[in-house]
Design a protein around this motif. Sequence first.
Motif, mmCIF file in Angstrom:
data_model
loop_
_atom_site.group_PDB
_atom_site.id
_atom_site.type_symbol
_atom_site.label_atom_id
_atom_site.label_comp_id
_atom_site.label_asym_id
_atom_site.label_seq_id
_atom_site.Cartn_x
_atom_site.Cartn_y
_atom_site.Cartn_z
ATOM 1 N N MET A 118 0.903 -1.382 -0.174
ATOM 2 C CA MET A 118 -0.001 0.008 0.044
ATOM 3 C C MET A 118 0.751 1.335 0.180
ATOM 4 S SD MET A 118 -3.155 -1.305 0.185
ATOM 5 C CE MET A 118 -4.132 -2.758 0.522
ATOM 6 N N ARG A 119 0.634 2.352 -0.690
ATOM 7 C CA ARG A 119 1.051 3.480 -0.639
ATOM 8 C C ARG A 119 0.834 4.344 0.491
ATOM 9 N NH1 ARG A 119 -0.618 6.694 -5.678
ATOM 10 N NH2 ARG A 119 -2.662 5.328 -5.322
ATOM 11 N N PHE A 120 0.370 3.852 1.574
ATOM 12 C CA PHE A 120 -0.131 4.697 2.731
ATOM 13 C C PHE A 120 0.146 3.795 4.109
ATOM 14 C CE2 PHE A 120 -4.228 2.755 1.523
ATOM 15 C CZ PHE A 120 -4.728 2.719 2.803
ATOM 16 N N SER A 121 0.623 4.427 5.020
ATOM 17 C CA SER A 121 0.791 3.564 6.308
ATOM 18 C C SER A 121 0.175 4.409 7.556
ATOM 19 C CB SER A 121 2.458 3.301 6.806
ATOM 20 O OG SER A 121 3.015 4.535 6.747
ATOM 21 N N THR A 122 -0.240 5.589 7.224
ATOM 22 C CA THR A 122 -1.047 6.377 8.139
ATOM 23 C C THR A 122 -2.136 7.006 7.624
ATOM 24 O OG1 THR A 122 0.349 8.483 7.599
ATOM 25 C CG2 THR A 122 1.339 6.836 9.367
ATOM 26 N N LEU A 123 -2.962 7.455 8.490
ATOM 27 C CA LEU A 123 -4.392 8.255 8.011
ATOM 28 C C LEU A 123 -3.950 9.617 7.333
ATOM 29 C CD1 LEU A 123 -6.694 7.319 11.085
ATOM 30 C CD2 LEU A 123 -6.588 6.223 8.955
ATOM 31 N N SER A 124 -2.904 10.238 8.077
ATOM 32 C CA SER A 124 -2.602 11.522 7.152
ATOM 33 C C SER A 124 -2.044 11.184 5.956
ATOM 34 C CB SER A 124 -1.332 12.161 7.833
ATOM 35 O OG SER A 124 -0.423 11.415 8.358
ATOM 36 N N GLU A 125 -1.329 9.980 5.552
ATOM 37 C CA GLU A 125 -0.950 9.609 4.268
ATOM 38 C C GLU A 125 -1.920 9.415 3.319
ATOM 39 O OE1 GLU A 125 3.503 8.060 5.048
ATOM 40 O OE2 GLU A 125 2.051 6.708 4.749
ATOM 41 N N LEU A 126 -3.014 8.632 3.990
ATOM 42 C CA LEU A 126 -4.306 8.377 3.133
ATOM 43 C C LEU A 126 -4.902 9.609 2.631
ATOM 44 C CD1 LEU A 126 -6.234 6.141 2.418
ATOM 45 C CD2 LEU A 126 -7.180 6.210 4.744
ATOM 46 N N ILE A 127 -5.223 10.546 3.607
ATOM 47 C CA ILE A 127 -5.697 11.617 3.272
ATOM 48 C C ILE A 127 -5.162 12.535 2.034
ATOM 49 C CG2 ILE A 127 -6.465 14.192 3.889
ATOM 50 C CD1 ILE A 127 -6.918 13.018 6.871
ATOM 51 N N ARG A 128 -3.742 12.790 2.373
ATOM 52 C CA ARG A 128 -2.841 13.051 1.191
ATOM 53 C C ARG A 128 -3.097 12.551 -0.204
ATOM 54 N NH1 ARG A 128 1.542 11.624 -0.674
ATOM 55 N NH2 ARG A 128 2.295 10.453 1.077
ATOM 56 N N LEU A 129 -3.041 11.107 -0.235
ATOM 57 C CA LEU A 129 -3.290 10.421 -1.301
ATOM 58 C C LEU A 129 -4.556 10.821 -2.050
ATOM 59 C CD1 LEU A 129 -1.766 7.172 -0.748
ATOM 60 C CD2 LEU A 129 -0.825 8.791 -2.568
ATOM 61 N N CYS A 130 -5.685 10.798 -1.174
ATOM 62 C CA CYS A 130 -7.017 11.231 -1.914
ATOM 63 C C CYS A 130 -7.016 12.390 -2.309
ATOM 64 C CB CYS A 130 -8.087 10.690 -0.587
ATOM 65 S SG CYS A 130 -8.222 9.188 -0.095
ATOM 66 N N GLU A 131 -6.574 13.453 -1.603
ATOM 67 C CA GLU A 131 -6.712 14.972 -2.210
ATOM 68 C C GLU A 131 -5.712 14.791 -3.530
ATOM 69 O OE1 GLU A 131 -5.253 17.160 1.312
ATOM 70 O OE2 GLU A 131 -7.232 17.050 1.968
ATOM 71 N N GLN A 132 -4.577 14.285 -3.440
ATOM 72 C CA GLN A 132 -3.670 14.350 -4.808
ATOM 73 C C GLN A 132 -4.630 13.661 -5.864
ATOM 74 O OE1 GLN A 132 -0.112 12.437 -3.778
ATOM 75 N NE2 GLN A 132 0.760 14.373 -2.881
ATOM 76 N N GLU A 133 -5.173 12.656 -5.669
ATOM 77 C CA GLU A 133 -5.706 12.050 -6.749
ATOM 78 C C GLU A 133 -7.447 12.538 -6.956
ATOM 79 O OE1 GLU A 133 -4.633 7.776 -6.744
ATOM 80 O OE2 GLU A 133 -2.549 8.246 -6.107
ATOM 81 N N ALA A 134 -7.740 13.282 -6.076
ATOM 82 C CA ALA A 134 -9.313 13.615 -6.095
ATOM 83 C C ALA A 134 -10.230 12.496 -6.190
ATOM 84 C CB ALA A 134 -9.566 14.385 -7.251
ATOM 85 N N VAL A 135 -9.911 11.441 -5.123
ATOM 86 C CA VAL A 135 -10.859 10.378 -5.001
ATOM 87 C C VAL A 135 -11.163 10.170 -3.562
ATOM 88 C CG1 VAL A 135 -10.086 8.952 -7.056
ATOM 89 C CG2 VAL A 135 -8.895 8.586 -4.859
ATOM 90 N N PRO A 136 -12.166 9.363 -3.096
ATOM 91 C CA PRO A 136 -12.552 9.327 -1.747
ATOM 92 C C PRO A 136 -11.784 7.976 -1.339
ATOM 93 C CG PRO A 136 -14.310 8.514 -3.265
ATOM 94 C CD PRO A 136 -13.554 9.171 -4.198
ATOM 95 N N ILE A 137 -11.811 7.852 -0.051
ATOM 96 C CA ILE A 137 -10.918 6.703 0.421
ATOM 97 C C ILE A 137 -11.364 5.460 -0.073
ATOM 98 C CG2 ILE A 137 -10.426 5.762 2.672
ATOM 99 C CD1 ILE A 137 -10.729 8.237 4.136
ATOM 100 N N GLY A 138 -12.865 5.075 -0.225
ATOM 101 C CA GLY A 138 -13.189 3.802 -0.647
ATOM 102 C C GLY A 138 -12.385 3.588 -2.033
ATOM 103 N N ARG A 139 -12.563 4.518 -2.888
ATOM 104 C CA ARG A 139 -12.273 4.388 -4.195
ATOM 105 C C ARG A 139 -10.699 4.149 -4.307
ATOM 106 N NH1 ARG A 139 -12.102 2.073 -9.027
ATOM 107 N NH2 ARG A 139 -11.105 3.196 -10.763
ATOM 108 N N LEU A 140 -9.860 4.851 -3.568
ATOM 109 C CA LEU A 140 -8.520 4.919 -3.573
ATOM 110 C C LEU A 140 -8.082 3.205 -2.887
ATOM 111 C CD1 LEU A 140 -5.956 6.390 -3.325
ATOM 112 C CD2 LEU A 140 -5.740 6.330 -0.992
#
Length: 295
Positions: free
Chosen positions: A1-23
């Motif tokens: 996975m490209r994330f290991s923390t919730l803050s990284e998860l938020i950053r990825l979602c914002e960068q790719e303009a997708v919700p968490i479920g889709r990511l």
Amino acid sequence: MRFSTLSELIRLCEQEAVPIGRLMLMEQAKETDEPEDAVFGRMREYYGVMKEAVRKGIGEAPVSRSGLTGGDAKRVHDYLEAGASSLGADTGKAMAYALAVSEVNAAMGRIIATPTAGSCGIIPGVFVSTQERFGWTDDEMVYGLFCAGAIGYVIANNSFISGAEGGCQAEVGSAVAMAAGALTELRGGTPEQAVHAVGLALKNSLGLICDPVAGLVEIPCIVRNGFGAVTALAASDMALAGVESVIPSDEVIGVMLEVGSQMPEAWRETARGGLARTPTGQKITQDIRLERRNP
């Protein structure tokens, strides 16, 4: 996975303009080297199992093999139908459905561990009841499960999801956080709001011990699932209203690791402390042992 923390998860979602479920669906497909359709279809099957467990728990009122538990979900459901609940029908349904799935588990029925069997009622209770309320499709709920899965992935890799390791905060607490975050996203919340819901939910579960009577996943596990579903709804509402977790959610997960690591062994699923060691808890344990010796 490209994330290991919730803050990284938020950053990825914002960068790719997708919700968490889709990511999370995309990440899972890459991780397993499978088409997204196959990964999505398997999760859809899991949701079908959850819905069936709700139906069975309410409709059939299964009794556990020990005879200690069973039928409480139907009692709560009937109480709701009579219009007597202080919670209201929607919240009461989440509680009843969570109890239902937990009772199916105790009766050796088919459930989905989310994230464990001991906490298996919380996500189905929240998901099925809110789907009925808002009219969401099964596909929308499946994306919600991927969101919950992303949250659970972070918790599991940075703290605990096992009661034997970290107490009931790790099982019920994690499930409440996963349900709260996913529900927030299902209702249109941003990834940041979903993560705030996780922190709010986990903070309310810190220190919860794992003290199953007779070592069975029944007392007090089942009622904790019912209460957990209600807490998830509350945490999601807080987050959607703009309430933030002042302590960042990743730090709350770290605190759960700290608290669980320092928790006495007697409070970590050993049945040697807490409710399991009360006079009534000990009597139940002795009675069950006697039955097993003299079937």
